[in-house]
Design a protein around this motif. Sequence first.
Motif, PDB file in Angstrom:
ATOM      1  N   VAL A 194       0.915  41.122  27.861  1.00 20.15           N
ATOM      2  CA  VAL A 194       2.078  40.796  26.669  1.00 20.15           C
ATOM      3  C   VAL A 194       2.133  39.402  25.921  1.00 20.15           C
ATOM      4  CG1 VAL A 194       3.940  40.862  25.807  1.00 20.15           C
ATOM      5  CG2 VAL A 194       3.300  42.990  27.124  1.00 20.15           C
ATOM      6  N   PHE A 195       2.502  38.553  26.609  1.00 20.65           N
ATOM      7  CA  PHE A 195       2.257  37.095  26.456  1.00 20.65           C
ATOM      8  C   PHE A 195       1.204  36.815  26.140  1.00 20.65           C
ATOM      9  CE2 PHE A 195       1.939  32.172  26.802  1.00 20.65           C
ATOM     10  CZ  PHE A 195       2.957  31.683  26.589  1.00 20.65           C
ATOM     11  N   ASP A 196       0.657  36.652  26.754  1.00 26.01           N
ATOM     12  CA  ASP A 196      -1.299  36.210  26.465  1.00 26.01           C
ATOM     13  C   ASP A 196      -1.462  37.136  25.251  1.00 26.01           C
ATOM     14  OD1 ASP A 196      -3.309  35.252  28.896  1.00 26.01           O
ATOM     15  OD2 ASP A 196      -1.057  35.236  28.646  1.00 26.01           O
ATOM     16  N   ALA A 197      -1.002  38.454  24.710  1.00 23.47           N
ATOM     17  CA  ALA A 197      -1.751  39.457  23.694  1.00 23.47           C
ATOM     18  C   ALA A 197      -1.039  38.240  22.192  1.00 23.47           C
ATOM     19  CB  ALA A 197      -1.169  40.508  23.924  1.00 23.47           C
ATOM     20  N   PHE A 198       0.537  38.280  22.458  1.00 20.91           N
ATOM     21  CA  PHE A 198       0.820  37.353  21.314  1.00 20.91           C
ATOM     22  C   PHE A 198      -0.111  35.918  20.908  1.00 20.91           C
ATOM     23  CE2 PHE A 198       4.718  40.236  21.716  1.00 20.91           C
ATOM     24  CZ  PHE A 198       5.093  40.149  21.010  1.00 20.91           C
ATOM     25  N   CYS A 199      -0.422  35.259  22.020  1.00 16.61           N
ATOM     26  CA  CYS A 199      -0.985  34.095  21.798  1.00 16.61           C
ATOM     27  C   CYS A 199      -2.316  34.289  21.003  1.00 16.61           C
ATOM     28  CB  CYS A 199      -0.983  33.488  22.880  1.00 16.61           C
ATOM     29  SG  CYS A 199       0.465  32.512  23.517  1.00 16.61           S
ATOM     30  N   ASN A 200      -3.288  35.238  21.586  1.00 20.87           N
ATOM     31  CA  ASN A 200      -4.586  35.304  21.063  1.00 20.87           C
ATOM     32  C   ASN A 200      -4.615  36.240  19.893  1.00 20.87           C
ATOM     33  OD1 ASN A 200      -5.973  34.385  23.355  1.00 20.87           O
ATOM     34  ND2 ASN A 200      -4.952  35.697  24.963  1.00 20.87           N
TER      35      ASN A 200
ATOM     36  N   ILE B 229      -1.680  42.874  18.603  1.00 24.36           N
ATOM     37  CA  ILE B 229      -0.773  42.746  19.619  1.00 24.36           C
ATOM     38  C   ILE B 229      -0.550  43.921  20.123  1.00 24.36           C
ATOM     39  CG2 ILE B 229       1.317  42.792  20.445  1.00 24.36           C
ATOM     40  CD1 ILE B 229       1.992  40.302  18.494  1.00 24.36           C
ATOM     41  N   ILE B 230      -1.126  45.065  19.798  1.00 29.38           N
ATOM     42  CA  ILE B 230      -0.553  46.517  20.513  1.00 29.38           C
ATOM     43  C   ILE B 230      -1.702  46.902  20.665  1.00 29.38           C
ATOM     44  CG2 ILE B 230       0.591  48.715  19.846  1.00 29.38           C
ATOM     45  CD1 ILE B 230       1.692  48.722  17.481  1.00 29.38           C
ATOM     46  N   ALA B 231      -2.853  46.458  20.208  1.00 30.91           N
ATOM     47  CA  ALA B 231      -3.980  47.238  20.986  1.00 30.91           C
ATOM     48  C   ALA B 231      -4.323  46.252  22.333  1.00 30.91           C
ATOM     49  CB  ALA B 231      -4.674  46.814  19.671  1.00 30.91           C
ATOM     50  N   LEU B 232      -3.754  45.048  22.004  1.00 27.98           N
ATOM     51  CA  LEU B 232      -4.626  43.971  23.512  1.00 27.98           C
ATOM     52  C   LEU B 232      -3.302  44.240  24.603  1.00 27.98           C
ATOM     53  CD1 LEU B 232      -4.907  40.597  21.124  1.00 27.98           C
ATOM     54  CD2 LEU B 232      -6.634  42.233  22.580  1.00 27.98           C
ATOM     55  N   SER B 233      -2.675  44.562  24.098  1.00 24.44           N
ATOM     56  CA  SER B 233      -1.105  45.251  25.454  1.00 24.44           C
ATOM     57  C   SER B 233      -1.892  46.323  25.859  1.00 24.44           C
ATOM     58  CB  SER B 233       0.078  45.164  24.660  1.00 24.44           C
ATOM     59  OG  SER B 233       0.598  44.200  23.938  1.00 24.44           O
ATOM     60  N   LEU B 234      -1.889  47.074  25.217  1.00 19.71           N
ATOM     61  CA  LEU B 234      -2.703  48.299  26.013  1.00 19.71           C
ATOM     62  C   LEU B 234      -3.817  48.511  26.430  1.00 19.71           C
ATOM     63  CD1 LEU B 234      -1.863  51.059  22.665  1.00 19.71           C
ATOM     64  CD2 LEU B 234      -0.553  50.562  24.681  1.00 19.71           C
ATOM     65  N   SER B 235      -5.149  47.461  26.019  1.00 15.61           N
ATOM     66  CA  SER B 235      -6.621  47.269  26.143  1.00 15.61           C
ATOM     67  C   SER B 235      -5.630  46.581  28.115  1.00 15.61           C
ATOM     68  CB  SER B 235      -7.240  46.183  26.125  1.00 15.61           C
ATOM     69  OG  SER B 235      -6.391  45.168  25.718  1.00 15.61           O
ATOM     70  N   GLY B 236      -4.511  46.007  28.483  1.00 15.10           N
ATOM     71  CA  GLY B 236      -4.695  45.800  29.843  1.00 15.10           C
ATOM     72  C   GLY B 236      -3.848  44.201  29.731  1.00 15.10           C
ATOM     73  N   MET B 237      -4.337  43.617  28.661  1.00 12.96           N
ATOM     74  CA  MET B 237      -3.896  42.332  28.400  1.00 12.96           C
ATOM     75  C   MET B 237      -2.155  41.483  28.000  1.00 12.96           C
ATOM     76  SD  MET B 237      -4.770  38.637  25.242  1.00 12.96           S
ATOM     77  CE  MET B 237      -6.662  39.486  26.159  1.00 12.96           C
TER      78      MET B 237
ATOM     79  N   TYR C   4     -10.222  36.210  30.696  1.00 13.00           N
ATOM     80  CA  TYR C   4      -9.473  37.233  30.531  1.00 13.00           C
ATOM     81  C   TYR C   4     -10.568  38.966  31.268  1.00 13.00           C
ATOM     82  CZ  TYR C   4      -6.382  35.451  27.597  1.00 13.00           C
ATOM     83  OH  TYR C   4      -5.718  34.973  27.505  1.00 13.00           O
ATOM     84  N   ASN C   5     -12.299  38.393  31.486  1.00 13.76           N
ATOM     85  CA  ASN C   5     -12.774  39.163  32.050  1.00 13.76           C
ATOM     86  C   ASN C   5     -12.451  40.844  31.511  1.00 13.76           C
ATOM     87  OD1 ASN C   5     -15.466  40.241  34.136  1.00 13.76           O
ATOM     88  ND2 ASN C   5     -14.089  40.735  35.167  1.00 13.76           N
ATOM     89  N   ASN C   6     -12.545  41.623  30.398  1.00 16.81           N
ATOM     90  CA  ASN C   6     -11.827  42.791  29.161  1.00 16.81           C
ATOM     91  C   ASN C   6     -13.238  42.606  28.219  1.00 16.81           C
ATOM     92  OD1 ASN C   6     -10.273  44.837  28.590  1.00 16.81           O
ATOM     93  ND2 ASN C   6      -8.431  43.612  28.937  1.00 16.81           N
TER      94      ASN C   6
END
Length: 485
Positions: free
Chosen positions: A206-212, A196-204, A232-234
């Motif tokens: 926060v809600f999507d970071a939790f779900c994914n 969750i922390i890593a995805l949030s830092l990548s620019g995703m 997400y094109n990320n």
Amino acid sequence: MKVSVISNALGLVLSAFGVILFSPVIVAVFESEYSAILPFITAATISISIGMFLRWYGGFSKNFDTVKKTEGLFIVTLAWCLTGIMGGIPYLFFGLSPLDALFESVSGTTTTGATILTDFSLYPKTFFFWRSLTQWLGGMGIIVLFVAILPQFAVAGRQMFIAEAPGPTEEKVTPRIAHTAKALWLVYLVLTILEIIALSLSGMDVFDAFCNTFSTMAAGGFSPNPLSIMGYNNPAATWIITAFMILAGSNFALQYRFIIRRKISVLLKNEEFRLYCSIIGIASLILAIILFFNTHSSFSSSVRDGLFQVTSIITTTGFSSVDFALWIIPAQVILFTMMLAGGCAGSAGGGVKIVRLLVCFKYLKKEIVKIIHPNAVVQIKLDRNTVSEDVQRQILVFFLFYLCLMTLSAILVTMLEHNGLIGLVGTAATIGNIGPGFGEIGPMGTFGNLSSPTKIIFIVNMLVGRLELIPFLAMLHPDFWHFRK
């Protein structure tokens, strides 16, 4: 089997699951989606009420110390079926039919990730949070969770723990099964927080970071984005999810031992983990080469998408960083082959499991040796431990029943849908708890347009695949169905 024990155990599970059903209410309030509160309060109330009734019917007994193997198998099977039903109740409030609600719920709890949704814009964030949360709960195992948190199952949980994850070997990292369940969930929780922390830092978001993250760690594949990870094109998020998918498909008990001992040799000496990494590496390399020379993708994109999709399919996650249903046939064949492998034993991944493939290869090697040397005594060893004849036989029976179920399901679905691709790939995707297939049930497609009988078959496939066939095999014997008060 003792009815009071079964009734009490199921009552505890449904009551605890009902409490969990309240959690999306927090998201609904936070997102100001107040109309999404009632569905989950209703489902939670129903689940808790049925749970309390079952406990009352069983006499509110606290003695679970004498749970037998058949009772454990029956409790686990019914628990997965009932939680699937309870988890589908909220979907009814969002316009899904009873069958579609059950399909989506079972697909979530079994971490399959096959969806019947066609238009994601029709549903609130709370809806998608629950979809991903059901996968996260089912990833490590609903029963394993309750063995870890409910003191009533501290002793008797062993039979249910084994029944829920009936792999070839019993994973025990501590002397007590409740402590083992807690240790596995601790690893699972820590990895979840890190992603969750890593995805949030990548620019995703926060809600999507939790779900994914919930879907990644569960090897599930549900995403709030209709285009999955591709939407997400990320690239950074794609690499992060790839890394955590590999961890989700690895044995959590092995990861726990690695964390405790802090020695890389713990991983390198494990034959299953080495084969798992080798398959991912070789298949990804071949796929990347195919993509580079047959598409307009750059070399880096080919490597990224090749590794991502191989990892996604072999771990039975089912995410997509690209619409692989549009790839050329050789590339799709590689992915279909990964469907027949699965993750490691003791992981969140589904499928056949790498350890079973490993034992089968060794069994074939043994038989070849015995053809040349009939009197030779050849033992099958796994990590220097001898694999007993009973375990070898169970693995062969597993493969035989898996093949029979796949064949029967594929034939029936092909006849119902008049489409061999849906019959074969849909069966492999559901019984292996993978999710998307090819064609209209591909990563950008939906299972929602299939006929009702096909959906019912796929629901059964998902449940049987998640429980790895053993409880259902046991239920085929008449002696299993003996009850007493």
